[in-house]
Design a protein around this motif. Structure first.
Motif, PDB file in Angstrom:
ATOM      1  N   GLY A 145      13.228   0.705  35.285  1.00 52.07           N
ATOM      2  CA  GLY A 145      14.391   0.480  34.479  1.00 52.07           C
ATOM      3  C   GLY A 145      13.954   0.529  33.067  1.00 52.07           C
ATOM      4  O   GLY A 145      14.157  -0.373  32.033  1.00 52.07           O
ATOM      5  N   ASN A 146      13.664   1.828  32.589  1.00 55.79           N
ATOM      6  CA  ASN A 146      13.522   2.334  31.277  1.00 55.79           C
ATOM      7  C   ASN A 146      14.241   3.268  30.783  1.00 55.79           C
ATOM      8  O   ASN A 146      14.458   4.566  31.725  1.00 55.79           O
ATOM      9  N   LYS A 147      14.616   3.654  29.606  1.00 55.84           N
ATOM     10  CA  LYS A 147      14.963   5.000  29.039  1.00 55.84           C
ATOM     11  C   LYS A 147      13.789   5.755  28.609  1.00 55.84           C
ATOM     12  O   LYS A 147      12.726   4.994  28.031  1.00 55.84           O
ATOM     13  N   VAL A 148      13.637   7.229  29.013  1.00 55.13           N
ATOM     14  CA  VAL A 148      12.468   7.770  28.873  1.00 55.13           C
ATOM     15  C   VAL A 148      12.867   9.227  28.116  1.00 55.13           C
ATOM     16  O   VAL A 148      13.838   9.895  28.384  1.00 55.13           O
ATOM     17  N   GLU A 149      12.093   9.381  26.965  1.00 55.81           N
ATOM     18  CA  GLU A 149      12.267  10.681  26.391  1.00 55.81           C
ATOM     19  C   GLU A 149      11.317  11.703  26.823  1.00 55.81           C
ATOM     20  O   GLU A 149       9.987  11.115  26.795  1.00 55.81           O
ATOM     21  N   ARG A 150      11.321  12.921  26.833  1.00 57.65           N
ATOM     22  CA  ARG A 150      10.290  13.736  27.119  1.00 57.65           C
ATOM     23  C   ARG A 150      10.037  14.769  26.187  1.00 57.65           C
ATOM     24  O   ARG A 150      10.766  15.394  25.499  1.00 57.65           O
ATOM     25  N   VAL A 151       8.620  14.824  25.372  1.00 61.74           N
ATOM     26  CA  VAL A 151       8.333  15.758  24.426  1.00 61.74           C
ATOM     27  C   VAL A 151       7.209  16.674  25.216  1.00 61.74           C
ATOM     28  O   VAL A 151       6.097  16.177  25.163  1.00 61.74           O
ATOM     29  N   TYR A 152       7.401  18.038  25.503  1.00 62.29           N
ATOM     30  CA  TYR A 152       6.402  18.692  26.554  1.00 62.29           C
ATOM     31  C   TYR A 152       5.891  19.869  25.648  1.00 62.29           C
ATOM     32  O   TYR A 152       6.464  20.628  24.780  1.00 62.29           O
ATOM     33  N   ASP A 153       4.606  20.063  26.001  1.00 62.35           N
ATOM     34  CA  ASP A 153       3.976  21.419  25.287  1.00 62.35           C
ATOM     35  C   ASP A 153       3.714  21.300  23.873  1.00 62.35           C
ATOM     36  O   ASP A 153       4.004  22.142  23.018  1.00 62.35           O
ATOM     37  N   VAL A 154       3.357  20.041  23.247  1.00 62.95           N
ATOM     38  CA  VAL A 154       2.979  19.891  22.179  1.00 62.95           C
ATOM     39  C   VAL A 154       1.504  19.683  21.752  1.00 62.95           C
ATOM     40  O   VAL A 154       1.143  18.827  20.808  1.00 62.95           O
ATOM     41  N   GLY A 155       0.614  20.559  22.300  1.00 59.11           N
ATOM     42  CA  GLY A 155      -0.886  20.240  22.189  1.00 59.11           C
ATOM     43  C   GLY A 155      -1.456  20.462  20.955  1.00 59.11           C
ATOM     44  O   GLY A 155      -1.072  21.196  20.016  1.00 59.11           O
ATOM     45  N   VAL A 156      -2.627  20.247  21.013  1.00 59.75           N
ATOM     46  CA  VAL A 156      -3.357  20.494  19.573  1.00 59.75           C
ATOM     47  C   VAL A 156      -3.704  21.658  19.279  1.00 59.75           C
ATOM     48  O   VAL A 156      -3.925  22.138  17.978  1.00 59.75           O
ATOM     49  N   ALA A 157      -3.549  22.837  20.423  1.00 64.54           N
ATOM     50  CA  ALA A 157      -3.721  24.179  19.892  1.00 64.54           C
ATOM     51  C   ALA A 157      -2.831  24.748  19.164  1.00 64.54           C
ATOM     52  O   ALA A 157      -2.805  25.854  18.333  1.00 64.54           O
ATOM     53  N   GLY A 158      -1.700  24.073  18.952  1.00 67.10           N
ATOM     54  CA  GLY A 158      -0.463  24.445  18.055  1.00 67.10           C
ATOM     55  C   GLY A 158       0.195  23.051  17.629  1.00 67.10           C
ATOM     56  O   GLY A 158       1.033  22.664  17.930  1.00 67.10           O
ATOM     57  N   ILE A 159      -0.878  22.320  16.686  1.00 64.89           N
ATOM     58  CA  ILE A 159      -0.234  20.907  16.216  1.00 64.89           C
ATOM     59  C   ILE A 159       1.025  20.985  15.657  1.00 64.89           C
ATOM     60  O   ILE A 159       1.614  19.750  15.468  1.00 64.89           O
ATOM     61  N   HIS A 160       1.364  22.047  14.997  1.00 66.79           N
ATOM     62  CA  HIS A 160       2.677  22.150  14.300  1.00 66.79           C
ATOM     63  C   HIS A 160       3.999  21.465  15.106  1.00 66.79           C
ATOM     64  O   HIS A 160       4.735  21.043  14.912  1.00 66.79           O
ATOM     65  N   ARG A 161       3.520  21.845  16.413  1.00 64.72           N
ATOM     66  CA  ARG A 161       4.787  21.582  17.419  1.00 64.72           C
ATOM     67  C   ARG A 161       4.872  20.052  17.426  1.00 64.72           C
ATOM     68  O   ARG A 161       5.863  19.424  17.939  1.00 64.72           O
ATOM     69  N   LEU A 162       3.645  19.285  17.590  1.00 67.11           N
ATOM     70  CA  LEU A 162       3.734  17.701  17.582  1.00 67.11           C
ATOM     71  C   LEU A 162       4.472  17.229  16.401  1.00 67.11           C
ATOM     72  O   LEU A 162       5.183  16.349  16.606  1.00 67.11           O
ATOM     73  N   PHE A 163       4.037  17.707  15.117  1.00 68.88           N
ATOM     74  CA  PHE A 163       4.498  17.425  13.958  1.00 68.88           C
ATOM     75  C   PHE A 163       6.050  17.211  13.706  1.00 68.88           C
ATOM     76  O   PHE A 163       6.635  16.661  13.358  1.00 68.88           O
ATOM     77  N   ALA A 164       6.591  18.485  14.667  1.00 64.82           N
ATOM     78  CA  ALA A 164       7.953  18.797  14.485  1.00 64.82           C
ATOM     79  C   ALA A 164       8.810  17.896  15.246  1.00 64.82           C
ATOM     80  O   ALA A 164       9.898  17.783  15.517  1.00 64.82           O
ATOM     81  N   ASN A 165       8.161  17.186  16.291  1.00 64.60           N
ATOM     82  CA  ASN A 165       8.604  16.105  17.104  1.00 64.60           C
ATOM     83  C   ASN A 165       8.362  14.667  16.752  1.00 64.60           C
ATOM     84  O   ASN A 165       8.460  13.647  17.658  1.00 64.60           O
TER      85      ASN A 165
END
Length: 248
Positions: A145-165
């Motif tokens: 019973g939860n709403k879930v968002e997924r943010v995949y493939d944003v690991g530290v080898a390309g950390i700019h991907r994490l900051f973009a999300n």
């Protein structure tokens, strides 16, 4: 049977809408059903708010089918983890609306609606190889019973991907960070958000990953406060705990 359903049953007795004998009949099977090979805990939802979960790995298809049939009689929503397609097909033969999620290896059956909080859980992965464990976490949280968002493939080898999300990650009530290799993702996210972070080490990685032991130890030794850790590849445990936090 949950607390609301039990209250409704007692109110029916109080208002003489059903007899005491009928109520006793409903309650007789409340604690558990003894199937011989398993004792299905129908009382768990009343005690904990969530019904029993079926851990399918190591069980025969026949045993999984028997447990599912017992739970269907009680009207429970059903989650089976580490399930095979053979198990899914066997259940589908008598209950066609069952769903199988091949990446997560989970079976879900939704028999009743739940109250879903307005807040959400976000599941974040280091790489695409971590997605099966992440999907187990996400689907667990959704069936509870939860709403879930997924943010995949944003690991530290390309950390700019994490900051973009980062906005969607910071907006969550609780974050599940799933990573193999050296397992740095949990610590990085823990240093960026003000919400609880549940770190999940995976067995993804080369030899010195030691089947997930390396990221497990990295996550346990995290210097980011507010980060907790579940067992290797335990997406289910992370999804369950995140659901409890999100419903507080």
């Amino acid at each position: 049977m949950n607390t609301k359903e039990l209250t409704n049953l007692l109110e029916k007795v109080k208002d003489n809408r059903i007899s005491i004998e009928e109520a006793v009949g409903n309650l007789k099977q409340l604690p558990f059903s003894d199937l011989g090979f398993a004792k299905v805990d129908h009382h768990r939802e009343l005690r904990q708010g969530y019904p029993e979960i079926i851990y399918c790995q190591g069980k025969t298809t026949e045993h999984v089918v028997g447990i599912v049939k017992s739970m269907l009689e009680k009207g429970s929503n059903i989650l089976g983890t580490r399930a095979t397609e053979e198990m899914y097909e066997a259940i589908k033969a008598f209950y066609p609306v069952v769903q199988y999620h091949p990446l997560a290896k989970t079976i879900t059956i939704k028999q009743k609606e739940q109250e879903v909080p307005s807040s959400y859980i976000v599941v974040v992965t280091g790489g695409t190889s971590d997605i099966p464990v992440s999907e187990e976490a996400a689907i667990t949280a959704e069936i509870l019973g939860n709403k879930v968002e997924r943010v995949y493939d944003v690991g530290v080898a390309g950390i700019h991907r994490l900051f973009a999300n980062i906005d969607i990650i910071r907006g969550a009530q609780v974050v599940i960070a799933v990573a193999g290799m050296e397992g740095a993702l949990g610590s990085v996210i823990g240093g960026l958000v003000e919400k609880p972070v549940i770190a999940v080490p995976t067995s993804v990685g080369y030899g010195a990953n030691f089947g997930g032991l390396a990221p497990l130890l990295s996550m346990l030794n995290s210097c980011s406060s507010g980060t907790a850790v579940v067992n290797i590849d335990n997406g289910f445990g992370a999804g369950y705990m995140a659901s409890m936090i999100n419903h507080l």
